[in-house]
Design a protein around this motif. Structure first.
Motif, PDB file in Angstrom:
ATOM      1  N   THR A  30      -7.911  18.726  58.501  1.00 19.50           N
ATOM      2  CA  THR A  30      -7.050  17.601  58.112  1.00 19.50           C
ATOM      3  C   THR A  30      -6.045  18.035  57.053  1.00 19.50           C
ATOM      4  O   THR A  30      -4.861  17.670  57.101  1.00 19.50           O
ATOM      5  CB  THR A  30      -7.917  16.450  57.590  1.00 19.50           C
ATOM      6  OG1 THR A  30      -8.879  16.079  58.580  1.00 19.50           O
ATOM      7  CG2 THR A  30      -7.053  15.244  57.257  1.00 19.50           C
ATOM      8  N   LEU A  31      -6.497  18.827  56.099  1.00 17.70           N
ATOM      9  CA  LEU A  31      -5.586  19.335  55.068  1.00 17.70           C
ATOM     10  C   LEU A  31      -4.515  20.225  55.682  1.00 17.70           C
ATOM     11  O   LEU A  31      -3.329  20.124  55.339  1.00 17.70           O
ATOM     12  CB  LEU A  31      -6.382  20.130  54.033  1.00 17.70           C
ATOM     13  CG  LEU A  31      -7.158  19.338  52.977  1.00 17.70           C
ATOM     14  CD1 LEU A  31      -8.024  20.283  52.147  1.00 17.70           C
ATOM     15  CD2 LEU A  31      -6.205  18.572  52.081  1.00 17.70           C
ATOM     16  N   LEU A  32      -4.938  21.099  56.586  1.00  9.97           N
ATOM     17  CA  LEU A  32      -3.975  22.000  57.222  1.00  9.97           C
ATOM     18  C   LEU A  32      -2.933  21.205  57.996  1.00  9.97           C
ATOM     19  O   LEU A  32      -1.733  21.531  57.956  1.00  9.97           O
ATOM     20  CB  LEU A  32      -4.712  22.969  58.150  1.00  9.97           C
ATOM     21  CG  LEU A  32      -3.837  23.991  58.888  1.00  9.97           C
ATOM     22  CD1 LEU A  32      -3.079  24.871  57.907  1.00  9.97           C
ATOM     23  CD2 LEU A  32      -4.689  24.849  59.825  1.00  9.97           C
ATOM     24  N   GLN A  33      -3.355  20.166  58.686  1.00 11.65           N
ATOM     25  CA  GLN A  33      -2.400  19.331  59.417  1.00 11.65           C
ATOM     26  C   GLN A  33      -1.381  18.698  58.470  1.00 11.65           C
ATOM     27  O   GLN A  33      -0.176  18.662  58.762  1.00 11.65           O
ATOM     28  CB  GLN A  33      -3.146  18.249  60.189  1.00 11.65           C
ATOM     29  CG  GLN A  33      -3.847  18.734  61.445  1.00 11.65           C
ATOM     30  CD  GLN A  33      -4.513  17.606  62.204  1.00 11.65           C
ATOM     31  OE1 GLN A  33      -4.954  16.639  61.611  1.00 11.65           O
ATOM     32  NE2 GLN A  33      -4.588  17.744  63.502  1.00 11.65           N
ATOM     33  N   SER A  34      -1.873  18.197  57.331  1.00 11.85           N
ATOM     34  CA  SER A  34      -0.943  17.568  56.386  1.00 11.85           C
ATOM     35  C   SER A  34       0.035  18.586  55.817  1.00 11.85           C
ATOM     36  O   SER A  34       1.224  18.283  55.626  1.00 11.85           O
ATOM     37  CB  SER A  34      -1.734  16.893  55.260  1.00 11.85           C
ATOM     38  OG  SER A  34      -2.462  17.859  54.511  1.00 11.85           O
ATOM     39  N   PHE A  35      -0.444  19.807  55.547  1.00 14.47           N
ATOM     40  CA  PHE A  35       0.462  20.854  55.052  1.00 14.47           C
ATOM     41  C   PHE A  35       1.520  21.194  56.103  1.00 14.47           C
ATOM     42  O   PHE A  35       2.706  21.353  55.778  1.00 14.47           O
ATOM     43  CB  PHE A  35      -0.331  22.111  54.697  1.00 14.47           C
ATOM     44  CG  PHE A  35      -1.251  21.949  53.522  1.00 14.47           C
ATOM     45  CD1 PHE A  35      -1.007  20.993  52.542  1.00 14.47           C
ATOM     46  CD2 PHE A  35      -2.375  22.757  53.382  1.00 14.47           C
ATOM     47  CE1 PHE A  35      -1.858  20.838  51.457  1.00 14.47           C
ATOM     48  CE2 PHE A  35      -3.225  22.613  52.301  1.00 14.47           C
ATOM     49  CZ  PHE A  35      -2.969  21.651  51.338  1.00 14.47           C
ATOM     50  N   VAL A  36       1.097  21.317  57.356  1.00 10.57           N
ATOM     51  CA  VAL A  36       2.024  21.687  58.418  1.00 10.57           C
ATOM     52  C   VAL A  36       3.045  20.583  58.650  1.00 10.57           C
ATOM     53  O   VAL A  36       4.246  20.846  58.873  1.00 10.57           O
ATOM     54  CB  VAL A  36       1.243  22.011  59.711  1.00 10.57           C
ATOM     55  CG1 VAL A  36       2.204  22.221  60.882  1.00 10.57           C
ATOM     56  CG2 VAL A  36       0.380  23.251  59.505  1.00 10.57           C
TER      57      VAL A  36
END
Length: 1057
Positions: free
Chosen positions: A562-568
């Motif tokens: 979920t964090l990676l998605q928000s960063f991307v």
């Protein structure tokens, strides 16, 4: 003088017995001994020149000892002829100095090494008999003389190769009598004769080991000779008994350490363990319960290594692992050897050399093994590294390089038990790894070594090396490594923090990705950013998204994903604008840029998927990019058709534009939210439908090719090697993308496809409304496209054939034929075979096609039947082919079978032979095939404890799944439905006919033969059908007295696997 005498004797005769008889007559003297040495050397040299020398040295032999089994024969021939002279005479008068004057071979270690080589390695029985004779004669002489005799070892302070003591006469006589008896019994090569003698081998160890002093009394090399003899036997049962007996040694006794034992394990024992047939399960053992020999190997290795001295343990384990790379190993032995290594008690035994040896096993030995066995072995080898590597001798860089030899799609997937175990190991040892100066001073003082290493790794990766040229795409290896280490470090950090400290994990993840995110956010505005840096950033972005996906659980519950998605998502606008510019502004002009094109399209696809998961909003950055990308691609393709000169840059831009349109079509097909136009056909659809199909790209002019020659052969789609197959591969990709667009149009506007072309005089969508021409073009595409590019053509045929089967049957039959030729030619190409087979089955055995073909009963009907039997025939040699066919047909029929109001299953009655063949399908496998299936079942039974089960999808290609699918389909039929009942009655009658045919077969019916299996499967299926109707039961009674047989079969029913 002695050399001259030897030459004179050889000139008179070449018979060793005659020569030695002449030489040894008379009194012994120093001259005669020297002459004997020259003579033996000449005989050995002549034997070697004639090619008698064999390969493979005696592991225990020292310099001057026999060098191979070929040399042992002549030497033992000479020694046996001189036995009376080389050994003392018990009955002769012996003066005070006789022991020193007379020759005594018992005191010579070379003599005993030659005898041992003859016992263990000689290829012929006569040589082995001579060796036993010399041993027996020496024992008899020693017993009669009764005097103390010792043969010193070659080196060290170990036990003598041979010794005699009057005090130990009874024990020594018993030992050597049993020893010679065992060696003589092994000559019989019959297990029922040898097995009763094996307990005497245990007594040899009891005599040979002193329990009081904990040392060897008899040199252990004598025991090794027995095991070597058993291991090299032609009787594999005897070999297995010998291996099992050796592995069971440490279960009941603890033997003193001996270098010969370690060398024997790494040499002859591992050579014997390379035979796959040794790992077969015992009679009566359940399928998938594991190999008894594998379990014994696991216990033996753990016990033996734990008893080794610490100074020896490291070298032994390193040699053991290196042995696994020194020959061709099959998958099953490597699996159980790896499992045994993984269960060795934890110790600091391996350094950087050990990691390199394990990497060699992963990269060299296992490349051609079955995927499930290979994945399981990878997991065990990683556990071996975690248990045995001394972390103070290796750096995190060494560990990360080793981890890259593991395939994430086969073993080390995020979310598996193996990944969790690795994270825990890194957490426990992160402060113990050998530090590298490159990152020792980076970060805050409290920053762990793992976090410092990963932070520096990302920073160094994002920097573009000045010595690399922009025309080459970066290698994907670095992106995979960085992505894996970032996610490992984040998961390790998550293990260390409590629930109240989740913010710390987020901060650490953000610190790791800051260089990447900063680079990605500048893509849309910084036009002068080095191309290599942009490539590396996008590669890392892709690998992070792919590696982060959890295996075996939902990604929605994963905080890291979920964090990676928000960063991307925060970089989506910049990245999408950069990709749009690169794809549409003529910036891609060389062959190597095609790799970048595919990279950009993959990134764009991932961004679309992320926005769909978090919630699609009209007007988001992706939405604003799709329409300009589509329009610009169409504009470029229209400009190329204006007759301009085909330079390399223009042709590359044309390929890029078509690839972009194909990506947009696939995205819109899978994502209705991306629909840009109204449901009616717009300019985009009309343009795509009007494109000339199979239109090849003209090769660019020679001047342009020569100017761009440096880049012409450096393109490699995705991650292939840099070698290019030329312009033809580019053209094939261009045509493939054309058919991807067309398949999208056919699925979207399938209702506009007419039955015949005459129905539409002026078509708006030519490719859609002129289906005959389109299908003819599809046949042409199959003739020019390589096998890995025909998938979209099959998809188009799936839509076109049902529409044209009535009006253009011969054309449809031709499409069946040509498509089957492609499939049959792909039987050995694993990477593309299964996807092509699935698409082929979906269009040939489509429910509409089967219904129409059965209704008209023309060429198509018989061609489908022919292909059906060819697929069944192919499945006999390629497991899983029939599974694809029967599963698709049953699923498509179940849709109608589940609705009792419809009678569409009546068409399946015309293809009941397919269900019949599925109910009785399955061959008698060879022993090696059964062994592989047993081991695969064993791995599957391990469940989530084996990471390979979580990562690798179970394709269910085993033969018994064909029968399971067919019987499950029959169980879903309803006897109250007329069409269902007719289908079952027809199937039952055909099953009875098949039973009659099998009964009349003159093939010999042995126990568990194929004929017995067929009859069992027939009556098993009848028992499934029996409760659904009464009429077939009456037919059964009228045709044969089978009611009793059916009830008896129901009692004896056991599912054949």
């Amino acid at each position: 003088m002695e050399w001259v005498l030897a030459e004179t004797l050889l000139s008179q005769s070449r018979d060793p017995r005659v020569l030695l008889g002449a030489l040894c007559r008379g009194e012994a003297s120093a001259e005669r001994v020297e002459t004997l040495c020259f003579l033996l050397q000449r005989l050995e040299d002549e034997e070697a020149r004639r090619g008698g020398g064999g390969a493979g040295a005696v592991p225990e032999a020292a310099p001057g000892a026999p060098s191979g089994p070929g040399h042992v024969g002549p030497q033992l021939l000479v020694l046996s002829a001189l036995a009376e002279r080389l050994l003392p005479e018990p009955g002769a008068d012996r003066g005070p100095g006789a022991g020193e004057e007379e020759p005594d071979a018992r005191r010579c270690w070379r003599f005993w090494r030659t005898v041992q080589a003859g016992l263990a390695q000689a290829q012929d029985a006569l040589t082995r008999k001579r060796a036993r004779y010399l041993l027996q004669r020496a024992v008899e002489v020693s017993a009669e003389l009764g005097a103390h005799c010792t043969c010193g070892p070659q080196e060290g302070n170990g036990p003598s190769l041979f010794w005699w003591s009057e005090k130990k006469k009874d024990e020594l006589l018993k030992f050597w009598e049993n020893y010679i008896l065992i060696m003589e019994t092994l000559e019989g090569n019959q297990i029922h004769v040898i097995k009763p003698v094996l307990p005497k081998l245990n007594s040899l160890f009891e005599y040979a080991v002193s329990e009081e002093n904990g040392c060897w009394l008899v040199h252990p090399s004598w025991h090794m000779c027995i095991y070597k003899r058993m291991f090299e036997s032609e009787n594999k049962i005897l070999t297995k008994e010998g291996v099992i007996h050796f592995l069971e040694l440490y279960e009941t006794k603890i033997l003193p350490f001996s270098p010969e034992f370690s060398e024997f394990i790494i040499g002859p024992l591992m050579d014997a363990l390379s035979e796959s047939s040794l790992y077969i399960r015992s009679p009566g053992q359940l399928i998938g319960s594991g190999s008894p020999l594998g379990l014994k190997l696991q216990k033996f290795l753990a016990t033996y290594v734990s008893l080794l001295p610490e100074e020896i343990k490291s070298s032994f384990l390193l040699k053991f692992i290196q042995k696994m790379t020194s020959r061709h190993w099959c998958a099953i032995p490597i699996l159980f050897l790896s499992k045994a290594l993984a269960n060795v008690p934890r110790c600091k035994a391996l350094g950087i050399e050990g990691l390199l040896a394990l990497r060699d096993v992963l990269q060299c030995t296992m490349t051609t093994h079955q995927i499930l066995l290979r994945g399981a072995a990878q997991g065990y080898l990683l556990q071996t590294a975690m248990n045995l590597v001394d972390v103070e001798k290796v750096s995190l860089s060494d560990v990360s390089t080793f981890l890259m030899s593991l395939r994430q799609e086969e073993s080390l997937g995020r979310g598996t038990s193996l990944w969790t175990e690795l994270c825990d190991w890194l957490r426990v040892n992160e402060s113990c790894f050998r530090r590298a100066s490159a990152y020792s001073s980076i970060g805050l003082p409290e920053t762990s070594s793992l976090n410092a290493y990963v932070k520096n790794l990302v920073q160094e990766y994002i920097k573009s090396p000045a010595w690399e040229k922009d025309c080459f795409m970066p290698d994907w290896f670095e992106a995979k490594l960085v992505a894996m280490m970032v996610l490992l470090a984040v998961d390790v950090e998550g293990m260390k923090t409590q629930y109240s400290e989740k913010r710390r994990t987020q901060n650490v993840f953000r610190i790791f990705l800051d260089p990447l995110l900063e680079s990605l956010t500048k893509l849309g505005t910084n036009a002068y950013m080095p191309l290599l840096r942009t490539d590396r950033g996008l590669q890392l972005l892709l690998k992070l998204l792919h590696t982060c996906l959890l295996r075996g659980s939902s990604a929605q519950d994963d905080e890291v994903f979920t964090l990676l998605q928000s960063f991307v998502m925060s970089t989506t606008e910049s990245v999408s604008e950069f990709i749009l510019r690169r794809l549409t502004m003529n910036e891609l002009s060389s062959v190597s840029d095609l790799d970048r094109c595919h990279l950009y399209l993959m990134v764009l696809t991932e961004l679309i998927n992320i926005h769909l998961k978090v919630g699609w909003k009209r007007g988001n950055p992706i939405w604003r990019v799709i329409s300009p990308l589509q329009n610009a691609s169409i504009r470029h393709l229209q400009e190329m058709d204006s007759g301009q000169e085909p330079t390399l840059a223009r042709q590359i831009q044309r390929v890029v534009s078509m690839a972009a349109l194909a990506m947009v079509c696939e995205a819109v097909d899978q994502t209705p939210e991306l629909q840009l136009d109204c449901p009616d056909a717009g300019p985009t659809e009309r343009f795509l439908s009007s494109l000339p199909l199979n239109h090849t790209l003209q090769k660019p002019r020679t001047e342009e090719q020569s100017r761009d020659g440096d880049c012409l052969f450096c393109f490699s789609f995705f991650e292939e090697s840099s070698a290019s197959q030329g312009w033809g591969k580019i053209v094939a990709q261009y045509i493939h993308d054309q058919w991807v667009c067309l398949s999208f149009l056919l699925r979207k506007y399938h209702t506009l496809i007419p039955v015949s072309e005459g129905d539409v005089p002026e078509p708006v969508l030519p490719a859609i409304q002129r289906p005959v021409r389109t299908l003819q073009s599809a046949l042409g595409a199959l003739t020019v496209l390589p096998s890995d590019r025909v998938l979209p053509v099959f998809h188009c045929m799936k839509v076109l054939v049902p529409k044209l089967l009535t009006s253009s049957e011969s054309l449809c039959v031709e499409s069946f034929d040509m498509a089957w030729k492609i499939i049959s030619a792909l039987s050995n190409t694993q990477l593309i075979f299964w996807s092509n087979l699935k698409a082929f089955v979906q269009f040939v055995f489509d429910t509409k096609v089967l219904t129409i073909a059965a209704k008209i009963k023309g060429q198509a009907y018989f061609k489908i039947k022919e292909i059906m039997y060819k697929i069944i025939e192919m499945s006999a040699v390629k497991t899983g082919v029939f599974n694809t066919l029967i599963s698709y047909c049953c699923k498509s029929w179940i849709v109608s079978a589940s609705d009792v109001s419809q009678v569409s299953l009546s068409s399946a009655k015309h293809y009941s032979e397919l269900v019949l063949e599925a109910c009785i399908f399955g061959t008698v496998f060879r022993r090696d095939q059964r062994l592989t299936q047993d081991v695969q079942t064993y791995i599957e039974n391990l469940g989530h404890d084996c990471a390979a089960n979580t990562v690798i999808e179970n394709t269910k290609r085993e033969d018994h799944y064909v029968r399971i699918c067919a019987v499950k389909f029959l169980c879903l039929l309803h006897g109250s439905n007329v069409s269902h009942k007719l289908f079952m009655e027809d199937l039952a009658i055909k099953l009875l006919d098949k039973d009659d045919l099998v009964s009349k077969c003159r093939t010999r019916h042995y126990v568990n033969s194929q004929q017995h299996r067929l009859k069992n499967r027939i009556w098993q299926t009848l028992l499934v059908l029996f409760p659904s109707f009464d009429q077939v039961r009456a037919d059964c009674g009228s045709r044969k007295a089978s009611c009793f047989h059916m009830e008896k079969t129901s009692r004896d029913w056991q599912v054949q696997s």
